[in-house]
Design a protein around this motif. Structure first.
Motif, PDB file in Angstrom:
ATOM      1  N   ALA A   1      -4.738 -19.312  -6.117  1.00  0.00           N
ATOM      2  CA  ALA A   1      -3.983 -19.187  -4.912  1.00  0.00           C
ATOM      3  C   ALA A   1      -2.405 -19.146  -5.511  1.00  0.00           C
ATOM      4  O   ALA A   1      -1.450 -18.720  -4.724  1.00  0.00           O
ATOM      5  N   ASP A   2      -2.174 -19.934  -6.587  1.00  0.00           N
ATOM      6  CA  ASP A   2      -0.899 -20.240  -6.768  1.00  0.00           C
ATOM      7  C   ASP A   2       0.040 -18.957  -7.258  1.00  0.00           C
ATOM      8  O   ASP A   2       1.230 -18.669  -6.783  1.00  0.00           O
ATOM      9  N   THR A   3      -0.684 -18.074  -7.975  1.00  0.00           N
ATOM     10  CA  THR A   3      -0.173 -16.854  -8.469  1.00  0.00           C
ATOM     11  C   THR A   3       0.003 -15.768  -7.052  1.00  0.00           C
ATOM     12  O   THR A   3       1.167 -15.283  -6.966  1.00  0.00           O
ATOM     13  N   VAL A   4      -1.119 -15.779  -6.303  1.00  0.00           N
ATOM     14  CA  VAL A   4      -1.036 -14.867  -5.159  1.00  0.00           C
ATOM     15  C   VAL A   4       0.126 -15.356  -4.300  1.00  0.00           C
ATOM     16  O   VAL A   4       1.022 -14.505  -3.829  1.00  0.00           O
ATOM     17  N   TYR A   5       0.260 -16.756  -3.864  1.00  0.00           N
ATOM     18  CA  TYR A   5       1.250 -17.268  -2.889  1.00  0.00           C
ATOM     19  C   TYR A   5       2.676 -17.065  -3.473  1.00  0.00           C
ATOM     20  O   TYR A   5       3.543 -16.670  -2.739  1.00  0.00           O
ATOM     21  N   ARG A   6       2.852 -17.180  -4.913  1.00  0.00           N
ATOM     22  CA  ARG A   6       4.158 -17.040  -5.518  1.00  0.00           C
ATOM     23  C   ARG A   6       4.519 -15.840  -5.335  1.00  0.00           C
ATOM     24  O   ARG A   6       5.800 -15.434  -5.078  1.00  0.00           O
ATOM     25  N   ILE A   7       3.757 -14.572  -5.478  1.00  0.00           N
ATOM     26  CA  ILE A   7       4.051 -13.279  -5.484  1.00  0.00           C
ATOM     27  C   ILE A   7       4.396 -12.992  -3.930  1.00  0.00           C
ATOM     28  O   ILE A   7       5.520 -12.349  -3.533  1.00  0.00           O
ATOM     29  N   LEU A   8       3.589 -13.456  -2.823  1.00  0.00           N
ATOM     30  CA  LEU A   8       3.807 -13.060  -1.728  1.00  0.00           C
ATOM     31  C   LEU A   8       5.119 -13.714  -1.078  1.00  0.00           C
ATOM     32  O   LEU A   8       5.935 -13.141  -0.304  1.00  0.00           O
ATOM     33  N   ASP A   9       5.530 -14.991  -1.846  1.00  0.00           N
ATOM     34  CA  ASP A   9       6.423 -15.720  -1.102  1.00  0.00           C
ATOM     35  C   ASP A   9       8.147 -15.114  -1.854  1.00  0.00           C
ATOM     36  O   ASP A   9       9.084 -15.520  -1.478  1.00  0.00           O
ATOM     37  N   SER A  10       7.920 -14.156  -2.734  1.00  0.00           N
ATOM     38  CA  SER A  10       9.133 -13.912  -3.068  1.00  0.00           C
ATOM     39  C   SER A  10       9.619 -12.327  -2.765  1.00  0.00           C
ATOM     40  O   SER A  10      10.406 -11.476  -3.401  1.00  0.00           O
ATOM     41  N   HIS A  11       9.023 -11.966  -1.820  1.00  0.00           N
ATOM     42  CA  HIS A  11       9.299 -10.538  -1.144  1.00  0.00           C
ATOM     43  C   HIS A  11       9.365 -10.871   0.567  1.00  0.00           C
ATOM     44  O   HIS A  11       8.683 -11.728   0.866  1.00  0.00           O
ATOM     45  N   PHE A  12       9.767  -9.792   1.099  1.00  0.00           N
ATOM     46  CA  PHE A  12       9.360  -9.895   2.485  1.00  0.00           C
ATOM     47  C   PHE A  12       8.904  -8.566   3.077  1.00  0.00           C
ATOM     48  O   PHE A  12       8.888  -8.361   4.115  1.00  0.00           O
ATOM     49  N   LEU A  13       8.833  -7.535   2.178  1.00  0.00           N
ATOM     50  CA  LEU A  13       8.526  -6.264   2.545  1.00  0.00           C
ATOM     51  C   LEU A  13       6.924  -6.004   2.002  1.00  0.00           C
ATOM     52  O   LEU A  13       6.526  -6.135   0.939  1.00  0.00           O
ATOM     53  N   CYS A  14       6.169  -5.915   2.970  1.00  0.00           N
ATOM     54  CA  CYS A  14       4.578  -5.403   2.632  1.00  0.00           C
ATOM     55  C   CYS A  14       4.425  -4.167   2.976  1.00  0.00           C
ATOM     56  O   CYS A  14       4.990  -3.387   4.065  1.00  0.00           O
ATOM     57  N   HIS A  15       3.226  -3.589   2.901  1.00  0.00           N
ATOM     58  CA  HIS A  15       2.762  -2.408   3.354  1.00  0.00           C
ATOM     59  C   HIS A  15       1.427  -2.771   4.055  1.00  0.00           C
ATOM     60  O   HIS A  15       0.293  -3.271   3.093  1.00  0.00           O
ATOM     61  N   VAL A  16       0.952  -2.639   5.206  1.00  0.00           N
ATOM     62  CA  VAL A  16      -0.094  -3.070   6.021  1.00  0.00           C
ATOM     63  C   VAL A  16      -0.799  -1.648   6.055  1.00  0.00           C
ATOM     64  O   VAL A  16      -0.420  -0.605   6.545  1.00  0.00           O
ATOM     65  N   GLY A  17      -2.208  -1.759   5.740  1.00  0.00           N
ATOM     66  CA  GLY A  17      -3.000  -0.473   5.789  1.00  0.00           C
ATOM     67  C   GLY A  17      -4.177  -0.990   6.939  1.00  0.00           C
ATOM     68  O   GLY A  17      -4.637  -2.009   7.124  1.00  0.00           O
ATOM     69  N   PHE A  18      -4.648   0.106   7.660  1.00  0.00           N
ATOM     70  CA  PHE A  18      -5.720  -0.151   8.589  1.00  0.00           C
ATOM     71  C   PHE A  18      -6.178   1.310   8.919  1.00  0.00           C
ATOM     72  O   PHE A  18      -5.842   2.300   8.439  1.00  0.00           O
ATOM     73  N   GLU A  19      -7.197   1.358   9.778  1.00  0.00           N
ATOM     74  CA  GLU A  19      -7.971   2.639  10.015  1.00  0.00           C
ATOM     75  C   GLU A  19      -8.160   2.973  11.357  1.00  0.00           C
ATOM     76  O   GLU A  19      -8.683   1.875  12.057  1.00  0.00           O
ATOM     77  N   ILE A  20      -7.911   4.053  11.783  1.00  0.00           N
ATOM     78  CA  ILE A  20      -7.968   4.228  13.205  1.00  0.00           C
ATOM     79  C   ILE A  20      -8.857   5.481  13.206  1.00  0.00           C
ATOM     80  O   ILE A  20      -8.475   6.502  12.903  1.00  0.00           O
ATOM     81  N   ALA A  21     -10.367   5.470  13.746  1.00  0.00           N
ATOM     82  CA  ALA A  21     -11.207   6.745  13.833  1.00  0.00           C
ATOM     83  C   ALA A  21     -11.104   7.452  12.563  1.00  0.00           C
ATOM     84  O   ALA A  21     -11.015   8.677  12.596  1.00  0.00           O
ATOM     85  N   GLY A  22     -11.329   6.716  11.288  1.00  0.00           N
ATOM     86  CA  GLY A  22     -11.484   7.390  10.166  1.00  0.00           C
ATOM     87  C   GLY A  22     -10.413   7.845   9.650  1.00  0.00           C
ATOM     88  O   GLY A  22     -10.471   8.508   8.246  1.00  0.00           O
ATOM     89  N   GLN A  23      -9.157   7.692  10.072  1.00  0.00           N
ATOM     90  CA  GLN A  23      -7.883   8.146   9.566  1.00  0.00           C
ATOM     91  C   GLN A  23      -7.172   6.772   9.088  1.00  0.00           C
ATOM     92  O   GLN A  23      -6.697   6.117   9.714  1.00  0.00           O
TER      93      GLN A  23
END
Lengths: 217, 217
Positions: free
Chosen positions: A23-45
Motif C-alpha cells: 500500500a505504501d508504494t501504491v499510495y505514494r505514487i497516487l498521491d504525487s499526481h492528479f491526472l489519471c486515466h479511467v477505463g471502463f466498457e460500454i456494450a463491449g467498447q
C-alpha cells in the motif's frame, strides 16, 4: 492496510521484478499526481478518459459532469480501472530491445459509486483543492446548489492495485563495448509561468501552487 | 484524410466546444507525445496500460512482450481505445466549479492486429526510434531473431478519433470582482539531466535527444 493481494486481475505478468503490491508504494505514487486515466466498457467498447483525481484512505475520487457518459455509466455498479503514470525518463540502451522508459505507474480496480451526501461532497472537494492549491478552497466563491447538482462525484474503493516502477540506466549486460553512447535522460513535469486573469486581483502567487508536483511528480 | 466522422463512439457529449475531429488536430497531438494509455476489456473487466506508441498515416503502433496479456488479447480481433493526454496547465478560477485544467487529448478507437512481417516490423521499429532519438537506430546493436520473436508489435487503424483541447485562463464570467487571485499556471514536460551508463562510451549527447518533446509536448 499493508498491501494488495496478487490475483489474476492485478498480477504483473511481464516485468514482475518491477512490480509492487504494498500500500505504501501504491499510495505514494497516487498521491504525487492528479491526472489519471479511467477505463471502463460500454456494450463491449472500451473507453479511456483522462481526468483529475485524489485519494483518501483506500478510496479514489474523481468528478465529472453529472450528464457525462462516464459519470452515468460509473454510477451504475459497473467496474472501472484507474491508471496513474509518471513518465520519469528515457533509457537509451545499446540495443533496441533494451531501450526503455523510466516510470512509476499504478493500476487500481474497483466499482465506483456516486457520492450523494452534500456534506461529504463538499468535504471531498475541499480535500481535492488541498492537494492542488492549499488554503484556496475557503477563498473561493462558494459552491451553489446548481453546481453541486451539475457535478457527479465518484468514489471507488480500491479492491486490487499494483504498482510498476522502473528507475536507472539501461540493463545492457555484457554489451557495454558496443560503440554507442548509452545512459538515461530524466524527464520532469514542472510548473512554469503563472498568468493573471485579465480582470480582477493581480497575482499574489509565486511558483509553488501545485504541491502535488512538489512531491516529485 | 480530412477528418473523422462524429458518431456515438467518439462524439464529445460534454464540453463539445473544446472538441475537434479534424485529422490535422488529432495527428498533431498524437505526434507530439510518445506515451499513451491503451484500454481494452477482458471478460467484462476493463484494463488500462501505459505504453509508448507512434503513428504512421492513419495507424497507431505500439509494442509489448509477445507473452503479455495485452499483446495476446489485442492480437485476437478485440477492440482497443488509445488515449494520449498532454497536461498543459492548471486553471485557477474564482469558484471551484470553474477551476479546470489546460490539456490536449486524443482518443482513438480501432481493432489492433499483430505485425508479423519481418521487414515491416524492422521498418516500424526504426520509425519509432526516429521519433525518440533520430539516427540512433543504425548505431544500435541490431535486433536478433529471438528479440523479434519476444516482441509483439501491434498496429491499429484509427477508425474513429476525437480531440479535446483547453487553453487559456478561467472562464469566470461576471465574477471578476470576487477577491481572490485567478489565472492559470503552465505545466511543462521537459527533459533534464543525461546520465552516462557506468561502463562504455562517454556521452556525446547534449540535451535534445527527444524530438517528441521539442514538438511542444
Amino acid at each position: 492496510m499493508d498491501g494488495f493481494q496478487k490475483n489474476d486481475r492485478n498480477r504483473a505478468r511481464r516485468g514482475h521484478q518491477r512490480a509492487a503490491y504494498d500500500a505504501d508504494t501504491v499510495y505514494r505514487i497516487l498521491d504525487s499526481h492528479f491526472l489519471c486515466h479511467v477505463g471502463f466498457e460500454i456494450a463491449g467498447q472500451p473507453h479511456v478518459i483522462p481526468t483529475s483525481y485524489w485519494r483518501e484512505g483506500n478510496r479514489l475520487y474523481w468528478h465529472g459532469s453529472s450528464a457525462s457518459h462516464m459519470v452515468r455509466h460509473l454510477s451504475g455498479g459497473n467496474p472501472a480501472t484507474v491508471c496513474v503514470t509518471h513518465l520519469d525518463g528515457l533509457v537509451l540502451a545499446r540495443s533496441a530491445f533494451n531501450t526503455s522508459v523510466n516510470y512509476r505507474s499504478v493500476v487500481c480496480f474497483g466499482v465506483p459509486e456516486l457520492v450523494t451526501e452534500e456534506a461529504e461532497f463538499d468535504r471531498q472537494m475541499e480535500l481535492f483543492f488541498d492537494q492542488l492549491a492549499p488554503a484556496r478552497w475557503h477563498q473561493l466563491r462558494p459552491l451553489t446548489a446548481q453546481e453541486r447538482k451539475a457535478t457527479g462525484l465518484l468514489v471507488m474503493e480500491i479492491e486490487d492495485a499494483s504498482a510498476k516502477v522502473r528507475t536507472g540506466g539501461p540493463g545492457d549486460g555484457d554489451e557495454a563495448d558496443w560503440p554507442v553512447w548509452a545512459g538515461h535522460v530524466d524527464i520532469h513535469t514542472v510548473t512554469g509561468t503563472s498568468h493573471d486573469a485579465p480582470e480582477g486581483a493581480r497575482s499574489p502567487l509565486s511558483h509553488g501552487v501545485l504541491p502535488a508536483f512538489h512531491r516529485e511528480l
